[in-house]
Design a protein around this motif. Structure first.
Motif, short mmCIF file in Angstrom:
data_model
loop_
_atom_site.label_atom_id
_atom_site.label_comp_id
_atom_site.label_asym_id
_atom_site.label_seq_id
_atom_site.Cartn_x
_atom_site.Cartn_y
_atom_site.Cartn_z
N CYS A 38 3.27 100.14 -52.16
CA CYS A 38 4.47 100.98 -52.31
C CYS A 38 5.43 100.35 -53.32
N GLY A 39 6.26 101.18 -53.94
CA GLY A 39 7.31 100.66 -54.81
C GLY A 39 8.18 99.64 -54.08
N SER A 40 8.33 99.82 -52.76
CA SER A 40 9.13 98.86 -51.99
C SER A 40 8.46 97.48 -51.95
N ASP A 41 7.13 97.44 -52.04
CA ASP A 41 6.45 96.15 -52.05
C ASP A 41 6.81 95.36 -53.31
N LEU A 42 7.21 96.08 -54.36
CA LEU A 42 7.56 95.39 -55.61
C LEU A 42 8.84 94.58 -55.44
N HIS A 43 9.74 95.03 -54.54
CA HIS A 43 10.96 94.23 -54.29
C HIS A 43 10.58 92.90 -53.64
N VAL A 263 14.83 105.75 -57.69
CA VAL A 263 14.59 104.55 -58.52
C VAL A 263 15.02 103.31 -57.77
N GLY A 264 16.28 103.28 -57.35
CA GLY A 264 16.76 102.10 -56.65
C GLY A 264 17.33 101.06 -57.61
N MET A 265 17.52 99.87 -57.07
CA MET A 265 18.37 98.92 -57.79
C MET A 265 17.71 98.24 -58.98
N GLU A 266 16.39 98.29 -59.09
CA GLU A 266 15.79 97.70 -60.30
C GLU A 266 15.56 98.81 -61.31
N ALA A 267 16.64 99.39 -61.78
CA ALA A 267 16.54 100.65 -62.50
C ALA A 267 15.73 100.58 -63.79
N HIS A 268 15.50 99.41 -64.32
CA HIS A 268 14.67 99.37 -65.52
C HIS A 268 13.26 98.96 -65.21
N GLY A 269 12.91 99.05 -63.94
CA GLY A 269 11.54 98.78 -63.56
C GLY A 269 11.31 97.30 -63.41
N HIS A 270 10.09 96.97 -63.08
CA HIS A 270 9.76 95.58 -62.81
C HIS A 270 9.09 95.05 -64.07
N GLY A 271 8.11 94.22 -63.94
CA GLY A 271 7.42 93.76 -65.13
C GLY A 271 8.02 92.49 -65.68
N PRO A 272 7.47 92.01 -66.78
CA PRO A 272 7.81 90.68 -67.26
C PRO A 272 9.31 90.46 -67.43
N ILE A 290 21.56 99.59 -62.37
CA ILE A 290 21.78 100.77 -61.54
C ILE A 290 22.01 102.00 -62.42
N THR A 291 21.29 102.01 -63.54
CA THR A 291 21.46 103.12 -64.48
C THR A 291 21.23 104.47 -63.80
N ALA A 292 20.17 104.56 -63.01
CA ALA A 292 19.85 105.86 -62.39
C ALA A 292 20.98 106.30 -61.47
N LEU A 293 21.53 105.37 -60.71
CA LEU A 293 22.63 105.71 -59.80
C LEU A 293 23.84 106.21 -60.60
N ARG A 294 24.13 105.52 -61.70
CA ARG A 294 25.27 105.97 -62.53
C ARG A 294 25.00 107.36 -63.09
N SER A 307 21.56 111.86 -53.26
CA SER A 307 20.69 111.38 -52.19
C SER A 307 19.90 110.18 -52.71
N LEU A 308 19.97 109.07 -51.98
CA LEU A 308 19.37 107.83 -52.47
C LEU A 308 18.24 107.35 -51.58
N PRO A 309 17.01 107.78 -51.85
CA PRO A 309 15.89 107.11 -51.19
C PRO A 309 15.60 105.76 -51.83
N GLY A 310 15.92 105.62 -53.11
CA GLY A 310 15.73 104.34 -53.81
C GLY A 310 16.50 103.25 -53.08
N VAL A 311 15.92 102.06 -53.05
CA VAL A 311 16.49 100.97 -52.24
C VAL A 311 17.63 100.24 -52.98
N TYR A 312 18.72 100.03 -52.27
CA TYR A 312 19.82 99.21 -52.76
C TYR A 312 20.09 98.09 -51.77
N GLY A 313 20.55 96.94 -52.27
CA GLY A 313 20.87 95.83 -51.39
C GLY A 313 22.04 95.06 -51.95
N GLY A 314 22.66 94.29 -51.11
CA GLY A 314 23.75 93.43 -51.56
C GLY A 314 24.93 94.21 -52.10
#
Ligand code: NAD
Ligand code: ZN
Length: 392
Positions: A38-43, A263-272, A290-294, A307-314
């Motif tokens: 899941c995308g959540s596993d990437l966090h 999208v959630g808090m890593e709005a530019h995706g993961h990767g290197p 948080i580009t997507a949220l903005r 509506s935010l299914p994307g994960v946010y923390g802190g």
């Protein structure tokens, strides 16, 4: 048994670990027949969630066959085929009785850990999702212990294939709840979905099922946009178009009536680019992402729901609250209350309204999972959703 374990930031591996055993009379043991990344596993993969320990078993999207039940389990018996919600819920506390299963008071002994680590209080327990969420072993494994076995697991009695029902464990209910909580007026409302990952795909299709007049999906990954387009959505590639202008132009100037941030808090995706050294740097990075949220807040029409299914923390910085206030927006967010969506969404699958297997692009064994975590993270090779067979 074989399991996928977290071995440190950006390192997952396949290890042989002890089989799970019943710890409480309300537990069951499930032999996992299918599980997903899941995308959540990437966090967890990139270490953004700061309470993983080396050797923790990953995975919260899984289904299988019941092979053992504790003496107090009444609803399940050995041999039952079940899908298991990613949230662990007791079913009897005040939040559970109100249908707020992901906020269960009794399934996460560590819920205050988030206060020290992350500036908040985490909700109920989750499978395979760090010690902040209870430290439960996950389902990317051959077997898994399922607590509160009478509450979460849902029996599948029809002959639907695993791939058609597996996503009832998380991403279908998550996309559906994200759309449902917008309060879409059928035939009238335009819904925009940021993020065409698995959650965004299900959010877009759920918005259509709930009668949205028009659905617009925003991402930058061509294969993901193509999948949304195939479902009849308008798509916007945010690297090629000015998103806010394009959304205004597509809605007669008013903006989408509701906006879903998948999208959630890593709005530019993961990767290197996401690799940084310390937890502090990682958090700092997440605040900048948080580009997507903005975009969601800036584009949403007056009176709409974000509506935010994307994960946010802190702590999240530089949120355009002025725009939200001026337009009288409603925010809805949080972990999905998976339990309450499984039966009605299973009925929709059985009725042929949707076949959730559309989202699967990769099928593999546990041995291939470490490589596929990277493929999925980096969005390579058209990877949208990976399903693993622990016995292959
Ligand atoms: P994913 O990483 O595969 O998909 C995210 C997509 O967002 C990617 O396609 C990426 O290209 C795109 N993206 C990145 N920045 C963007 C931007 N600024 N605008 C538009 N698109 C952008 O993940 P997923 O599996 O689809 O999950 C999405 C989010 O949902 C994650 O945060 C995940 O943790 C969360 N999630 C939440 C719940 C819940 O209970 N609320 C459950 C499951 C997943
Ligand atoms: Zn998930």
């Amino acid at each position: 048994m074989k399991a996928i374990v977290w071995q440190g930031a950006n390192r997952v591996g396949v290890e042989t670990v002890p089989d799970p055993t019943l710890l409480l009379p309300t537990d069951a043991i499930v032999r996992v027949t299918s599980t997903a990344i899941c995308g959540s596993d990437l966090h967890l993969l990139d270490g953004v969630i700061p309470s993983m320990e080396k050797g923790d078993i990953l995975g919260h999207e899984f289904m299988g066959e019941v092979v053992e039940v504790g003496r107090d389990v009444r609803r399940l018996k050995v041999g039952d085929r079940v899908v298991v919600p990613f949230n662990i819920s007791c079913g009897v506390c005040d939040p559970c009785r109100r249908g707020l299963f992901s906020a269960c008071d009794n399934s996460n002994p560590n819920h205050r850990m988030a206060e020290a680590l992350y500036g908040g209080v985490s909700g109920g327990g989750l499978f395979g999702y760090s010690h902040m969420y209870g430290g439960y072993a996950g389902g990317q494994a051959q077997y898994v212990r399922v607590p509160f076995a009478d509450v979460g697991p849902h029996k599948i009695e029809s002959d639907l294939r695993d791939e058609q029902v597996l996503f009832l464990t998380d991403i279908f209910p998550t996309g559906y709840q994200a759309a449902e909580q917008c309060g879409i007026v059928p035939g009238r409302d335009v819904v925009a979905v940021f993020g065409a990952g698995p959650v965004g795909q299900f959010a877009a299709r759920s918005a259509q099922m709930l009668g949205a007049a028009h659905v617009i999906v925003i991402d930058r990954v061509p294969e993901r946009l193509a999948m949304a387009e195939a479902a009849g959505c308008q798509v916007i590639n945010y690297e090629q178009e000015d998103v806010l202008v394009a959304l205004r132009e597509s809605t007669g100037g008013r903006g989408p009536d509701h906006v879903i941030d998948a999208v959630g808090m890593e709005a530019h995706g993961h990767g290197p680019g996401a690799l940084v050294d310390t937890a502090k740097q990682r958090l700092k990075l997440s605040f900048d992402r948080i580009t997507a949220l903005r975009w969601a807040l800036l584009s949403c029409a007056k009176g709409g729901t974000v509506s935010l299914p994307g994960v946010y923390g802190g702590l999240i910085d530089k949120v355009p609250m002025g725009a939200a206030f001026a337009k009288g927006l409603t925010f809805k967010m949080g972990q999905t209350h998976t339990h309450r969506h499984i039966a009605p969404l299973l009925s929709r699958i059985e009725a042929g309204e949707i076949d959730p297997s559309f989202v699967i692009t990769h099928r593999a064994s546990l041995d291939d999972a470490p490589e596929l975590y990277k493929t999925f993270r980096d969005k390579q090779g058209g990877c949208i959703k990976v399903v693993l067979n622990p016995w292959a």
